[in-house]
Write a protein that holds these residues in place. Structure first.
Motif, PDB file in Angstrom:
ATOM      1  N   UNK A  65      -7.874   5.732  -5.714  1.00  0.00           N
ATOM      2  CA  UNK A  65      -6.535   6.133  -6.136  1.00  0.00           C
ATOM      3  C   UNK A  65      -5.592   6.233  -4.931  1.00  0.00           C
ATOM      4  N   UNK A  66      -6.131   6.589  -3.761  1.00  0.00           N
ATOM      5  CA  UNK A  66      -5.307   6.633  -2.550  1.00  0.00           C
ATOM      6  C   UNK A  66      -4.818   5.232  -2.187  1.00  0.00           C
ATOM      7  N   UNK A  67      -5.705   4.247  -2.335  1.00  0.00           N
ATOM      8  CA  UNK A  67      -5.326   2.852  -2.071  1.00  0.00           C
ATOM      9  C   UNK A  67      -4.256   2.403  -3.061  1.00  0.00           C
ATOM     10  N   UNK A  68      -4.417   2.811  -4.332  1.00  0.00           N
ATOM     11  CA  UNK A  68      -3.423   2.450  -5.350  1.00  0.00           C
ATOM     12  C   UNK A  68      -2.074   3.084  -5.027  1.00  0.00           C
ATOM     13  N   UNK A  69      -2.088   4.363  -4.673  1.00  0.00           N
ATOM     14  CA  UNK A  69      -0.844   5.030  -4.284  1.00  0.00           C
ATOM     15  C   UNK A  69      -0.164   4.292  -3.135  1.00  0.00           C
ATOM     16  N   UNK A  70      -0.947   3.989  -2.103  1.00  0.00           N
ATOM     17  CA  UNK A  70      -0.400   3.328  -0.918  1.00  0.00           C
ATOM     18  C   UNK A  70       0.144   1.947  -1.258  1.00  0.00           C
ATOM     19  N   UNK A  71      -0.554   1.241  -2.141  1.00  0.00           N
ATOM     20  CA  UNK A  71      -0.122  -0.103  -2.532  1.00  0.00           C
ATOM     21  C   UNK A  71       1.191  -0.050  -3.304  1.00  0.00           C
ATOM     22  N   UNK A  72       1.301   0.897  -4.243  1.00  0.00           N
ATOM     23  CA  UNK A  72       2.531   1.051  -5.011  1.00  0.00           C
ATOM     24  C   UNK A  72       3.688   1.446  -4.092  1.00  0.00           C
ATOM     25  N   UNK A  73       3.398   2.349  -3.147  1.00  0.00           N
ATOM     26  CA  UNK A  73       4.426   2.776  -2.196  1.00  0.00           C
ATOM     27  C   UNK A  73       4.905   1.600  -1.356  1.00  0.00           C
ATOM     28  N   UNK A 106       9.642   3.130  -3.313  1.00  0.00           N
ATOM     29  CA  UNK A 106      10.337   4.285  -3.894  1.00  0.00           C
ATOM     30  C   UNK A 106       9.382   5.321  -4.487  1.00  0.00           C
ATOM     31  N   UNK A 107       8.120   5.222  -4.183  1.00  0.00           N
ATOM     32  CA  UNK A 107       7.167   6.231  -4.632  1.00  0.00           C
ATOM     33  C   UNK A 107       7.281   7.461  -3.728  1.00  0.00           C
ATOM     34  N   UNK A 108       7.389   8.625  -4.350  1.00  0.00           N
ATOM     35  CA  UNK A 108       7.495   9.861  -3.576  1.00  0.00           C
ATOM     36  C   UNK A 108       6.200  10.082  -2.797  1.00  0.00           C
ATOM     37  N   UNK A 109       6.312  10.115  -1.484  1.00  0.00           N
ATOM     38  CA  UNK A 109       5.114  10.251  -0.643  1.00  0.00           C
ATOM     39  C   UNK A 109       4.387  11.568  -0.857  1.00  0.00           C
ATOM     40  N   UNK A 110       5.063  12.549  -1.416  1.00  0.00           N
ATOM     41  CA  UNK A 110       4.413  13.822  -1.685  1.00  0.00           C
ATOM     42  C   UNK A 110       3.355  13.724  -2.786  1.00  0.00           C
ATOM     43  N   UNK A 111       3.297  12.566  -3.458  1.00  0.00           N
ATOM     44  CA  UNK A 111       2.292  12.376  -4.489  1.00  0.00           C
ATOM     45  C   UNK A 111       0.878  12.423  -3.905  1.00  0.00           C
ATOM     46  N   UNK A 112       0.778  12.183  -2.591  1.00  0.00           N
ATOM     47  CA  UNK A 112      -0.537  12.240  -1.929  1.00  0.00           C
ATOM     48  C   UNK A 112      -1.053  13.678  -1.817  1.00  0.00           C
ATOM     49  N   UNK A 113      -0.161  14.646  -1.808  1.00  0.00           N
ATOM     50  CA  UNK A 113      -0.580  16.033  -1.599  1.00  0.00           C
ATOM     51  C   UNK A 113      -1.472  16.566  -2.728  1.00  0.00           C
ATOM     52  N   UNK A 114      -1.055  16.433  -4.013  1.00  0.00           N
ATOM     53  CA  UNK A 114      -1.948  16.880  -5.086  1.00  0.00           C
ATOM     54  C   UNK A 114      -3.229  16.057  -5.169  1.00  0.00           C
TER      55      UNK A 114
END
Length: 252
Positions: free
Chosen positions: A84-92, A97-105
């Motif tokens: 999921x971290x890779x997916x977050x990073x890829x979308x970002x 425009x993905x809020x980078x704070x999404x990594x915190x939760x």
């Protein structure tokens, strides 16, 4: 002592109700029920964490839902945190425009709940009971010893926490932890794991206290009378569960 118990009646009643509920789920010992239970706690915990992180990211529930669904079928749920971290990073990287704070939760509390689920998968329900006893022992020991004889402040982050209370909590947790240790582990191993997990739970509580101070709130939520929110009640387990899994893999 009677005054302490009386002033803490709501907290104690809620704590007893939580323990009974957890023990009932543990007695049934169903993977589906445990997965559902942890998943429900995770949803509330993410909502509370967004308040602490001062974020309002609705998409995180979709990502986490897919992640938790996959965890039901995947044999090593904690591995999925990297997916999921890779997916977050890829979308970002793609959308910018993905809020980078999404990594915190994702790091807290989602990763911790995945470790708790893995602990159950690999070492069974008795490992969760062991964790419950250790963290509860550390919490109860620290509370009563701290209230009764605590004088020396432990740190600036949590002014109410004392060195005497922390020491009492570690002692309680280690003693009770040895008696509830899972099978096929030596007494020395049980002592080491109980002590280190108890210490981790102390810093889990401390970390959540830090987040609440940063967010300028008293509790992460109000769903549990006398205890606050889910994160207020599970903070020690979220750190302790990770350490217990790592130590069990190293020792056994």
């Amino acid at each position: 002592m009677k005054e302490i118990i009386k002033s803490s009646s709501t907290r104690i009643k809620t704590g007893i109700a939580l323990i009974v509920a957890v023990l009932l789920i543990g007695y049934i010992d169903s993977f589906f029920l445990m997965w559902l239970f942890f998943g429900g706690l995770l949803v509330v915990a993410i909502s509370e964490s967004q308040k602490l992180y001062k974020t309002e990211i609705d998409s995180i529930y979709l990502y986490t839902g897919v992640l938790w669904f996959a965890a039901y079928f995947y044999p090593n749920p904690e591995d999925l945190i990297f997916v999921i971290a890779v997916i977050y990073a890829s979308v970002l990287a793609y959308t910018k425009n993905l809020d980078k704070k999404i990594f915190l939760p994702l790091l807290y509390p989602t990763a911790s709940f995945l470790f708790l689920l893995t602990l159950y998968v690999e070492y069974g329900v008795m490992s969760l009971l062991w964790l419950l006893v250790i963290v509860a022992g550390a919490d109860i020991g620290a509370y009563f010893v701290g209230r009764g004889m605590g004088k020396t402040k432990f740190c600036e982050t949590s002014p109410n926490k004392t060195i005497e209370g922390v020491a009492g909590g570690l002692l309680f947790a280690t003693i009770f932890g040895v008696f509830f240790a899972i099978d096929n582990i030596s007494t020395i191993g049980a002592i080491v794991i109980s002590l280190v997990v108890a210490l981790a739970s102390v810093f889990g509580d401390l970390f959540e206290s830090y987040l609440k101070r940063e967010a300028d709130v008293k509790d992460s939520g109000d769903i549990l009378p006398g205890h606050g929110g889910i994160l207020d009640r599970t903070d020690g387990y979220l750190f302790g569960g990770i350490i217990m899994l790592v130590l069990l893999r190293a020792i056994m």
